[in-house]
Design a protein around this motif. Structure first.
Motif, mmCIF file in Angstrom:
data_model
loop_
_atom_site.group_PDB
_atom_site.id
_atom_site.type_symbol
_atom_site.label_atom_id
_atom_site.label_comp_id
_atom_site.label_asym_id
_atom_site.label_seq_id
_atom_site.Cartn_x
_atom_site.Cartn_y
_atom_site.Cartn_z
ATOM 1 N N ARG A 5 0.856 -1.183 0.000
ATOM 2 C CA ARG A 5 0.000 0.000 0.000
ATOM 3 C C ARG A 5 0.896 1.239 0.000
ATOM 4 N NH1 ARG A 5 -4.257 2.190 4.534
ATOM 5 N NH2 ARG A 5 -4.994 3.930 3.268
ATOM 6 N N HIS A 6 0.545 2.218 -0.809
ATOM 7 C CA HIS A 6 1.336 3.444 -0.887
ATOM 8 C C HIS A 6 1.494 4.075 0.488
ATOM 9 C CE1 HIS A 6 -2.112 6.079 -0.228
ATOM 10 N NE2 HIS A 6 -2.784 5.280 -1.040
ATOM 11 N N ALA A 7 2.538 4.871 0.643
ATOM 12 C CA ALA A 7 2.768 5.601 1.894
ATOM 13 C C ALA A 7 1.734 6.719 2.022
ATOM 14 C CB ALA A 7 4.193 6.147 1.918
ATOM 15 N N LYS A 8 1.668 7.298 3.221
ATOM 16 C CA LYS A 8 0.665 8.329 3.550
ATOM 17 C C LYS A 8 0.707 9.488 2.552
ATOM 18 C CE LYS A 8 -2.399 10.027 6.431
ATOM 19 N NZ LYS A 8 -3.718 9.457 6.408
ATOM 20 N N GLY A 44 4.428 10.373 5.060
ATOM 21 C CA GLY A 44 4.528 9.358 4.013
ATOM 22 C C GLY A 44 5.962 9.143 3.556
ATOM 23 N N LYS A 45 6.718 10.223 3.435
ATOM 24 C CA LYS A 45 8.133 10.106 3.050
ATOM 25 C C LYS A 45 8.913 9.362 4.130
ATOM 26 C CE LYS A 45 7.909 14.234 0.237
ATOM 27 N NZ LYS A 45 8.184 15.666 0.161
ATOM 28 N N THR A 78 -1.172 2.644 5.703
ATOM 29 C CA THR A 78 -0.324 3.097 4.603
ATOM 30 C C THR A 78 1.082 2.540 4.801
ATOM 31 O OG1 THR A 78 0.064 5.155 5.816
ATOM 32 C CG2 THR A 78 -1.613 5.202 4.090
ATOM 33 N N ALA A 79 1.743 2.245 3.684
ATOM 34 C CA ALA A 79 3.097 1.681 3.619
ATOM 35 C C ALA A 79 3.176 0.252 4.154
ATOM 36 C CB ALA A 79 4.120 2.584 4.294
ATOM 37 N N SER A 80 2.054 -0.439 4.274
ATOM 38 C CA SER A 80 2.062 -1.845 4.675
ATOM 39 C C SER A 80 2.604 -2.700 3.541
ATOM 40 C CB SER A 80 0.648 -2.326 4.996
ATOM 41 O OG SER A 80 0.150 -1.687 6.121
ATOM 42 N N PHE A 81 3.269 -3.782 3.920
ATOM 43 C CA PHE A 81 3.861 -4.715 2.960
ATOM 44 C C PHE A 81 3.431 -6.119 3.343
ATOM 45 C CE2 PHE A 81 7.447 -7.465 1.668
ATOM 46 C CZ PHE A 81 7.494 -7.177 0.311
ATOM 47 N N LEU A 82 2.657 -6.751 2.473
ATOM 48 C CA LEU A 82 2.128 -8.088 2.726
ATOM 49 C C LEU A 82 2.695 -9.049 1.693
ATOM 50 C CD1 LEU A 82 0.023 -9.935 4.193
ATOM 51 C CD2 LEU A 82 -1.616 -9.215 2.452
ATOM 52 N N GLY A 83 3.304 -10.136 2.167
ATOM 53 C CA GLY A 83 3.843 -11.160 1.272
ATOM 54 C C GLY A 83 3.055 -12.440 1.403
ATOM 55 N N LEU A 84 2.662 -13.007 0.259
ATOM 56 C CA LEU A 84 1.878 -14.233 0.212
ATOM 57 C C LEU A 84 2.578 -15.267 -0.657
ATOM 58 C CD1 LEU A 84 -1.565 -12.556 -0.555
ATOM 59 C CD2 LEU A 84 -0.652 -13.170 1.689
ATOM 60 N N SER A 85 2.451 -16.536 -0.296
ATOM 61 C CA SER A 85 2.976 -17.638 -1.103
ATOM 62 C C SER A 85 1.804 -18.394 -1.713
ATOM 63 C CB SER A 85 3.777 -18.606 -0.234
ATOM 64 O OG SER A 85 4.903 -17.970 0.284
#
Length: 170
Positions: A8-11, A30-31, A135-142
């Motif tokens: 998800r994009h940053a703030k 956000g930066k 915002t700025a969340s990073f989710l990894g799925l297999s």
């Protein structure tokens, strides 16, 4: 084995006037979020064969911030369909990936990303299972199948879920 990364994009900036929502850039917070994410990903071993990015300014700036120091990340593949997409639209986009793509990063917006991640992990439901997908969340799925066309609700396992530390007010 396929890997799907949802970012998800940053703030974004809300205090400045913009002609359209697509033009909203990153806020100061956000930066800072993008920098924290960059530091996390720089130390990680995550790699993307392809990165699909919404054309919104805030998604472009978020991904550009990552590529600034992480040269292993590919150039962004801009996809207008990501902006304002729901989970079904995003699944359709993933179904169209080349079989040679082993890992993909999708840089976009809520609620679409959150709903997609929840449905891929837990199955189709009208409600997300995430307590928060900031915002700025990073989710990894297999995903264990070899064809992107086999990707379906509930077919993924969680690899990673990173959220930025509390930077400023939420």
């Amino acid at each position: 084995m396929k890997q799907i990364y949802l970012l998800r994009h940053a703030k974004s900036e809300w205090d400045e006037p913009y002609d359209s929502d697509l033009e909203r850039s990153l806020s100061k917070r956000g930066k800072e979020q993008a920098k924290a994410l960059r530091e996390y990903l720089k130390e990680s071993r995550f790699e993307f064969d392809q990165c699909l990015v919404s054309p919104a300014e805030r998604t472009l700036k978020t991904y550009a911030s990552l590529r600034k120091e992480i040269l292993r990340f590919p150039k962004p593949d801009l996809r207008e369909a990501i902006y304002d997409a729901d989970k079904e639209d995003l699944l359709f986009l993933l179904h169209g990936l080349s079989p040679s793509v082993r890992s993909v990063c999708l840089v976009g917006h809520n609620p679409g990303l959150e709903e997609l991640g929840s449905a891929l992990l837990f199955g189709e439901s009208s409600h997300t299972k995430f307590q928060k997908f900031p915002t700025a969340s990073f989710l990894g799925l297999s995903f264990s199948n070899e064809s992107w066309k086999d990707l379906s609700w509930g077919s993924c396992q969680l690899a990673v879920f990173w959220i930025p530390g509390q930077i400023g007010k939420e």
